[in-house]
Scaffold this motif. Structure first.
Motif, short mmCIF file in Angstrom:
data_model
loop_
_atom_site.label_atom_id
_atom_site.label_comp_id
_atom_site.label_asym_id
_atom_site.label_seq_id
_atom_site.Cartn_x
_atom_site.Cartn_y
_atom_site.Cartn_z
N ARG A 6 4.79 9.49 -12.39
CA ARG A 6 3.80 8.43 -12.19
C ARG A 6 4.46 7.15 -11.65
NH1 ARG A 6 1.56 10.41 -17.10
NH2 ARG A 6 2.67 8.81 -18.30
N THR A 7 5.64 6.82 -12.17
CA THR A 7 6.31 5.59 -11.72
C THR A 7 6.73 5.70 -10.27
OG1 THR A 7 7.13 5.19 -13.97
CG2 THR A 7 8.25 4.05 -12.17
N VAL A 8 7.29 6.84 -9.88
CA VAL A 8 7.69 7.04 -8.49
C VAL A 8 6.48 6.97 -7.56
CG1 VAL A 8 8.61 8.75 -6.85
CG2 VAL A 8 9.78 8.35 -9.04
N ALA A 9 5.37 7.57 -7.98
CA ALA A 9 4.16 7.53 -7.16
C ALA A 9 3.65 6.09 -7.02
CB ALA A 9 3.09 8.41 -7.79
N ALA A 10 3.75 5.29 -8.12
CA ALA A 10 3.30 3.90 -8.06
C ALA A 10 4.19 3.07 -7.15
CB ALA A 10 3.29 3.31 -9.47
N LEU A 11 5.49 3.27 -7.21
CA LEU A 11 6.41 2.52 -6.34
C LEU A 11 6.19 2.88 -4.87
CD1 LEU A 11 9.73 2.72 -8.42
CD2 LEU A 11 8.34 0.68 -8.00
N GLU A 12 5.89 4.14 -4.61
CA GLU A 12 5.61 4.56 -3.23
C GLU A 12 4.31 3.92 -2.74
OE1 GLU A 12 5.57 8.69 -0.66
OE2 GLU A 12 4.78 8.72 -2.70
N LYS A 13 3.31 3.87 -3.60
CA LYS A 13 2.03 3.26 -3.22
C LYS A 13 2.18 1.76 -2.95
CE LYS A 13 -2.76 2.91 -4.81
NZ LYS A 13 -3.72 3.25 -5.92
N GLN A 14 3.10 1.10 -3.69
CA GLN A 14 3.33 -0.33 -3.51
C GLN A 14 4.23 -0.65 -2.32
OE1 GLN A 14 4.99 -1.21 -7.32
NE2 GLN A 14 3.04 -1.14 -8.41
N GLY A 15 4.69 0.40 -1.63
CA GLY A 15 5.54 0.19 -0.46
C GLY A 15 6.98 -0.14 -0.81
N MET A 16 7.43 0.25 -2.01
CA MET A 16 8.81 -0.04 -2.43
C MET A 16 9.78 1.09 -2.09
SD MET A 16 8.88 -3.03 -3.83
CE MET A 16 7.80 -4.25 -4.56
N ILE A 17 9.28 2.33 -2.05
CA ILE A 17 10.14 3.48 -1.76
C ILE A 17 9.40 4.45 -0.86
CG2 ILE A 17 11.33 3.28 -4.00
CD1 ILE A 17 9.68 5.74 -4.92
N THR A 18 10.17 5.37 -0.29
CA THR A 18 9.60 6.48 0.49
C THR A 18 10.20 7.78 -0.02
OG1 THR A 18 11.33 6.30 2.18
CG2 THR A 18 9.27 5.08 2.55
N ARG A 19 9.44 8.84 0.15
CA ARG A 19 9.93 10.16 -0.25
C ARG A 19 10.07 11.04 0.98
NH1 ARG A 19 6.30 12.02 -5.41
NH2 ARG A 19 4.62 10.99 -4.27
N SER A 20 11.15 11.81 0.98
CA SER A 20 11.38 12.76 2.07
C SER A 20 11.76 14.11 1.47
CB SER A 20 12.47 12.27 3.02
OG SER A 20 13.71 12.19 2.34
N PRO A 21 11.39 15.21 2.12
CA PRO A 21 11.68 16.54 1.57
C PRO A 21 13.17 16.78 1.42
CG PRO A 21 10.08 16.66 3.36
CD PRO A 21 10.64 15.27 3.37
N ASN A 22 13.52 17.56 0.44
CA ASN A 22 14.90 17.98 0.24
C ASN A 22 15.08 19.35 0.86
OD1 ASN A 22 17.51 18.38 -0.67
ND2 ASN A 22 16.90 18.85 -2.78
N ASP A 23 15.92 19.41 1.90
CA ASP A 23 16.10 20.68 2.62
C ASP A 23 16.71 21.76 1.73
OD1 ASP A 23 15.08 19.44 4.84
OD2 ASP A 23 17.07 18.86 5.62
N LYS A 24 17.53 21.35 0.76
CA LYS A 24 18.20 22.33 -0.08
C LYS A 24 17.30 22.86 -1.19
CE LYS A 24 22.80 20.37 0.68
NZ LYS A 24 24.01 19.79 0.03
#
Length: 221
Positions: free
Chosen positions: A134-152
């Motif tokens: 939930r915290t990661v999703a909230a930070l992403e929504k606030q424009g603080m972080i981005t998520r990218s797929p992990n190839d491994k």
């Protein structure tokens, strides 16, 4: 043989001494009551003395237990007060930057370690995995972080700070340091070190009792 003449005063003194001696002999033979009444001995005196010692020791033990119970309740009380009000204080300080007391630790970690795996946060923080999601999703929504797929490993993703997060992270760090300084105010350097050692030990005691383990601490790096 001439007898020595004794004066009347000495005769009176001798008579008095003789009378006192006679009274003493009579007392020893119980022929007259003793003027000072002696306390009769109790055949159970030894048992009574031990009972008194036991009762006194038990009373002291009850006092010690009560004092320890009071100290223990004081510990829980002030841990609760400190936790509640430091979070209120921190929320006020962090509000201008759009985050709260449950998010700053994650944001600092992500800014320090760009590309960190989301699952690795679960091994660092004493927080339930659902709270991390939930915290990661909230930070992403606030424009603080981005998520990218992990190839491994497609089951997890990498976390990166945005420009917005990098522009405020130093100020957030300063707020955290200011809050810690406020909590440690009035303590000497040695007392601060002892306080931290005791606080860490208390935290490890309770997490160990609940069988909660983490591979690393929050800010070891």
């Amino acid at each position: 043989m001439r007898l020595k003449k004794i004066s009347p005063a000495k005769m009176l003194m001798y008579d008095k001494e003789a009378s006192n001696r006679k009274q003493e002999i009579d007392r020893q033979h119980h022929t007259i009551p003793n003027q000072r009444k002696q306390r009769p001995k109790d055949k159970h005196c030894g048992n009574i003395c031990w009972q008194k010692i036991y009762l006194r020791a038990h009373a002291y033990l009850c006092i010690i237990r009560s004092a320890w119970r009071y100290i223990s309740m004081q510990l829980l009380k002030w841990l609760s007060i400190t936790d509640r009000f430091y979070k209120i204080y921190l929320d006020k300080q962090l509000a201008p930057y759009g985050i709260n007391n449950s998010q700053y630790m994650f944001l600092i970690k992500i800014c320090r370690s760009p590309g960190i795996l989301q699952d690795s946060l679960m091994d660092m923080f004493y927080v339930h995995p659902s709270n991390i999601v939930r915290t990661v999703a909230a930070l992403e929504k606030q424009g603080m972080i981005t998520r990218s797929p992990n190839d491994k490993d497609k089951r997890t993703c990498k976390l990166y700070p945005t420009e917005r997060a990098l522009s405020i992270i130093d100020k957030i760090q300063m707020i955290c340091e200011k809050t810690e300084a406020l909590l440690l105010q009035g303590m000497s350097e040695s007392e601060q070190n002892l306080f931290m050692d005791f606080l860490i030990q208390a935290g490890r005691n309770i997490t160990s009792e609940l069988h909660i383990e983490r591979k690393g601490e929050e800010f070891n790096d």
